[in-house]
Design a protein around this motif. Structure first.
Motif, short mmCIF file in Angstrom:
data_model
loop_
_atom_site.label_atom_id
_atom_site.label_comp_id
_atom_site.label_asym_id
_atom_site.label_seq_id
_atom_site.Cartn_x
_atom_site.Cartn_y
_atom_site.Cartn_z
N SER A 11 0.84 -1.19 0.00
CA SER A 11 0.00 0.00 0.00
C SER A 11 0.89 1.25 0.00
CB SER A 11 -0.91 0.02 1.23
OG SER A 11 -0.16 0.33 2.39
N PRO A 12 0.35 2.37 -0.45
CA PRO A 12 1.13 3.61 -0.42
C PRO A 12 1.62 3.97 0.98
CG PRO A 12 -0.83 3.90 -1.77
CD PRO A 12 -0.95 2.56 -1.10
N GLN A 13 0.76 3.73 2.00
CA GLN A 13 1.15 4.02 3.39
C GLN A 13 2.33 3.15 3.81
OE1 GLN A 13 -1.06 5.83 5.85
NE2 GLN A 13 0.12 5.39 7.67
N ALA A 14 2.30 1.86 3.44
CA ALA A 14 3.39 0.94 3.79
C ALA A 14 4.69 1.39 3.13
CB ALA A 14 3.04 -0.48 3.39
N LYS A 15 4.59 1.85 1.91
CA LYS A 15 5.80 2.33 1.20
C LYS A 15 6.37 3.57 1.87
CE LYS A 15 4.59 0.28 -3.20
NZ LYS A 15 4.17 0.46 -4.57
N LEU A 16 5.50 4.48 2.30
CA LEU A 16 5.97 5.67 3.02
C LEU A 16 6.64 5.29 4.33
CD1 LEU A 16 3.03 8.19 2.44
CD2 LEU A 16 5.36 8.33 1.53
N ILE A 17 6.08 4.33 5.03
CA ILE A 17 6.67 3.88 6.29
C ILE A 17 8.02 3.23 6.02
CG2 ILE A 17 6.41 2.24 8.19
CD1 ILE A 17 3.36 2.86 8.05
N ASP A 18 8.10 2.41 4.97
CA ASP A 18 9.38 1.81 4.61
C ASP A 18 10.43 2.87 4.30
OD1 ASP A 18 8.48 -0.81 4.91
OD2 ASP A 18 8.01 -1.05 2.77
N GLN A 19 10.03 3.92 3.59
CA GLN A 19 10.95 5.01 3.26
C GLN A 19 11.40 5.75 4.53
OE1 GLN A 19 8.75 7.32 0.40
NE2 GLN A 19 9.25 5.93 -1.29
N GLU A 20 10.47 5.97 5.45
CA GLU A 20 10.80 6.65 6.70
C GLU A 20 11.78 5.81 7.53
OE1 GLU A 20 10.37 9.69 9.74
OE2 GLU A 20 10.19 9.60 7.57
N ILE A 21 11.53 4.50 7.60
CA ILE A 21 12.42 3.61 8.33
C ILE A 21 13.81 3.62 7.69
CG2 ILE A 21 12.89 1.18 8.89
CD1 ILE A 21 9.79 0.84 9.16
N ALA A 22 13.87 3.56 6.37
CA ALA A 22 15.16 3.57 5.66
C ALA A 22 15.89 4.89 5.91
CB ALA A 22 14.94 3.35 4.17
N HIS A 23 15.16 5.99 5.89
CA HIS A 23 15.78 7.30 6.15
C HIS A 23 16.38 7.35 7.56
CE1 HIS A 23 16.40 11.59 6.47
NE2 HIS A 23 15.64 11.60 7.55
N ILE A 24 15.61 6.93 8.54
CA ILE A 24 16.09 6.94 9.92
C ILE A 24 17.32 6.03 10.05
CG2 ILE A 24 15.53 6.30 12.30
CD1 ILE A 24 12.64 7.26 11.70
N ALA A 25 17.28 4.88 9.41
CA ALA A 25 18.42 3.95 9.47
C ALA A 25 19.68 4.58 8.88
CB ALA A 25 18.08 2.66 8.73
N ARG A 26 19.53 5.40 7.85
CA ARG A 26 20.69 6.04 7.21
C ARG A 26 21.26 7.19 8.04
NH1 ARG A 26 17.45 5.67 2.68
NH2 ARG A 26 16.86 7.84 2.87
N VAL A 27 20.41 7.98 8.66
CA VAL A 27 20.90 9.23 9.25
C VAL A 27 21.00 9.24 10.77
CG1 VAL A 27 20.14 10.59 7.27
CG2 VAL A 27 18.63 10.34 9.23
N MET A 28 20.36 8.31 11.44
CA MET A 28 20.33 8.35 12.90
C MET A 28 21.74 8.29 13.49
SD MET A 28 18.24 5.96 15.60
CE MET A 28 19.21 4.47 15.32
N HIS A 29 22.53 7.32 13.06
CA HIS A 29 23.87 7.14 13.62
C HIS A 29 24.73 8.38 13.37
CE1 HIS A 29 28.03 5.75 13.87
NE2 HIS A 29 27.57 4.97 14.84
N VAL A 30 24.69 8.89 12.15
CA VAL A 30 25.49 10.07 11.79
C VAL A 30 25.06 11.26 12.64
CG1 VAL A 30 26.05 11.67 9.92
CG2 VAL A 30 25.88 9.22 9.46
N SER A 31 23.76 11.43 12.80
CA SER A 31 23.23 12.55 13.57
C SER A 31 23.64 12.47 15.04
CB SER A 31 21.71 12.57 13.46
OG SER A 31 21.16 13.48 14.37
N LEU A 32 23.61 11.26 15.59
CA LEU A 32 24.00 11.09 16.99
C LEU A 32 25.50 11.23 17.18
CD1 LEU A 32 21.63 8.18 17.97
CD2 LEU A 32 21.62 10.47 18.93
N HIS A 33 26.24 10.82 16.18
CA HIS A 33 27.71 10.94 16.25
C HIS A 33 28.09 12.42 16.24
CE1 HIS A 33 31.91 10.59 14.98
NE2 HIS A 33 31.85 9.43 15.61
#
Length: 103
Positions: A11-33
Protein backbone atom coordinates in the motif's frame (compact mmCIF):
# COMPACT_ATOMS: atom_id res chain seq x y z
CA UNK A 1 -10.28 -1.85 13.68
CA UNK A 2 -10.13 1.37 11.67
CA UNK A 3 -9.26 0.41 8.09
CA UNK A 4 -7.44 3.72 7.53
CA UNK A 5 -4.77 2.63 10.00
CA UNK A 6 -4.07 -0.71 8.36
CA UNK A 7 -0.98 -0.79 6.16
CA UNK A 8 -1.16 -3.84 3.94
CA UNK A 9 2.06 -4.74 2.18
CA UNK A 10 2.35 -2.80 -1.06
CA UNK A 11 0.00 0.00 0.00
CA UNK A 12 1.13 3.61 -0.42
CA UNK A 13 1.15 4.02 3.39
CA UNK A 14 3.39 0.94 3.79
CA UNK A 15 5.80 2.33 1.20
CA UNK A 16 5.97 5.67 3.02
CA UNK A 17 6.67 3.88 6.29
CA UNK A 18 9.38 1.81 4.61
CA UNK A 19 10.95 5.01 3.26
CA UNK A 20 10.80 6.65 6.70
CA UNK A 21 12.42 3.61 8.33
CA UNK A 22 15.16 3.57 5.66
CA UNK A 23 15.78 7.30 6.15
CA UNK A 24 16.09 6.94 9.92
CA UNK A 25 18.42 3.95 9.47
CA UNK A 26 20.69 6.04 7.21
CA UNK A 27 20.90 9.23 9.25
CA UNK A 28 20.33 8.35 12.90
CA UNK A 29 23.87 7.14 13.62
CA UNK A 30 25.49 10.07 11.79
CA UNK A 31 23.23 12.55 13.57
CA UNK A 32 24.00 11.09 16.99
CA UNK A 33 27.71 10.94 16.25
CA UNK A 34 27.62 14.64 15.34
CA UNK A 35 30.81 16.61 15.51
CA UNK A 36 32.99 18.17 18.17
CA UNK A 37 29.97 20.15 19.35
CA UNK A 38 28.08 16.96 20.13
CA UNK A 39 25.10 15.27 18.50
CA UNK A 40 23.31 17.09 15.70
CA UNK A 41 19.98 15.69 16.91
CA UNK A 42 19.57 14.06 20.34
CA UNK A 43 18.52 10.47 20.97
CA UNK A 44 15.16 11.71 22.28
CA UNK A 45 14.38 13.09 18.80
CA UNK A 46 15.03 9.71 17.15
CA UNK A 47 13.13 7.82 19.84
CA UNK A 48 10.14 10.12 19.27
CA UNK A 49 10.22 9.50 15.49
CA UNK A 50 10.47 5.74 15.93
CA UNK A 51 7.64 5.78 18.48
CA UNK A 52 5.50 7.76 16.05
CA UNK A 53 6.02 5.03 13.46
CA UNK A 54 4.90 2.42 15.97
CA UNK A 55 1.77 4.50 16.64
CA UNK A 56 0.79 4.60 12.95
CA UNK A 57 -1.17 1.41 13.23
CA UNK A 58 -0.79 -2.06 11.88
CA UNK A 59 2.77 -2.54 10.63
CA UNK A 60 4.20 -5.50 8.79
CA UNK A 61 6.47 -7.96 10.57
CA UNK A 62 9.56 -6.72 8.70
CA UNK A 63 8.72 -3.11 9.58
CA UNK A 64 8.30 -3.95 13.26
CA UNK A 65 11.60 -5.86 13.26
CA UNK A 66 13.46 -2.95 11.64
CA UNK A 67 11.99 -0.40 14.06
CA UNK A 68 12.88 -2.66 16.99
CA UNK A 69 16.41 -2.98 15.62
CA UNK A 70 16.70 0.79 15.31
CA UNK A 71 15.49 1.26 18.89
CA UNK A 72 18.13 -1.21 20.09
CA UNK A 73 20.80 0.60 18.05
CA UNK A 74 19.67 3.88 19.54
CA UNK A 75 19.97 2.50 23.05
CA UNK A 76 23.45 1.17 22.25
CA UNK A 77 24.56 4.49 20.73
CA UNK A 78 23.31 6.35 23.81
CA UNK A 79 25.24 4.18 26.23
CA UNK A 80 28.48 3.55 24.29
CA UNK A 81 31.23 6.14 23.79
CA UNK A 82 31.70 7.04 20.14
CA UNK A 83 35.21 5.79 19.29
CA UNK A 84 37.49 8.73 18.66
CA UNK A 85 35.13 11.05 20.53
CA UNK A 86 35.91 9.11 23.71
CA UNK A 87 39.45 10.54 23.56
CA UNK A 88 37.99 14.01 24.10
CA UNK A 89 35.89 13.14 27.12
CA UNK A 90 37.50 13.17 30.55
CA UNK A 91 37.91 9.73 32.13
CA UNK A 92 35.51 8.78 34.89
CA UNK A 93 37.19 8.54 38.29
CA UNK A 94 35.97 4.98 38.92
CA UNK A 95 37.31 3.73 35.59
CA UNK A 96 40.65 5.46 36.12
CA UNK A 97 41.04 3.77 39.50
CA UNK A 98 40.12 0.38 38.04
CA UNK A 99 42.60 0.68 35.18
CA UNK A 100 45.42 1.51 37.64
CA UNK A 101 44.60 -1.59 39.67
CA UNK A 102 44.62 -3.87 36.63
CA UNK A 103 48.19 -2.87 35.63
Amino acid sequence: MDSTLATPSGSPQAKLIDQEIAHIARVMHVSLHGDFGGPILPASYWRKRLSALLDVGELGHAQLCKIDSLLLQLQHLETTPQGEWAAFTPPRPAKAAQSRRSR
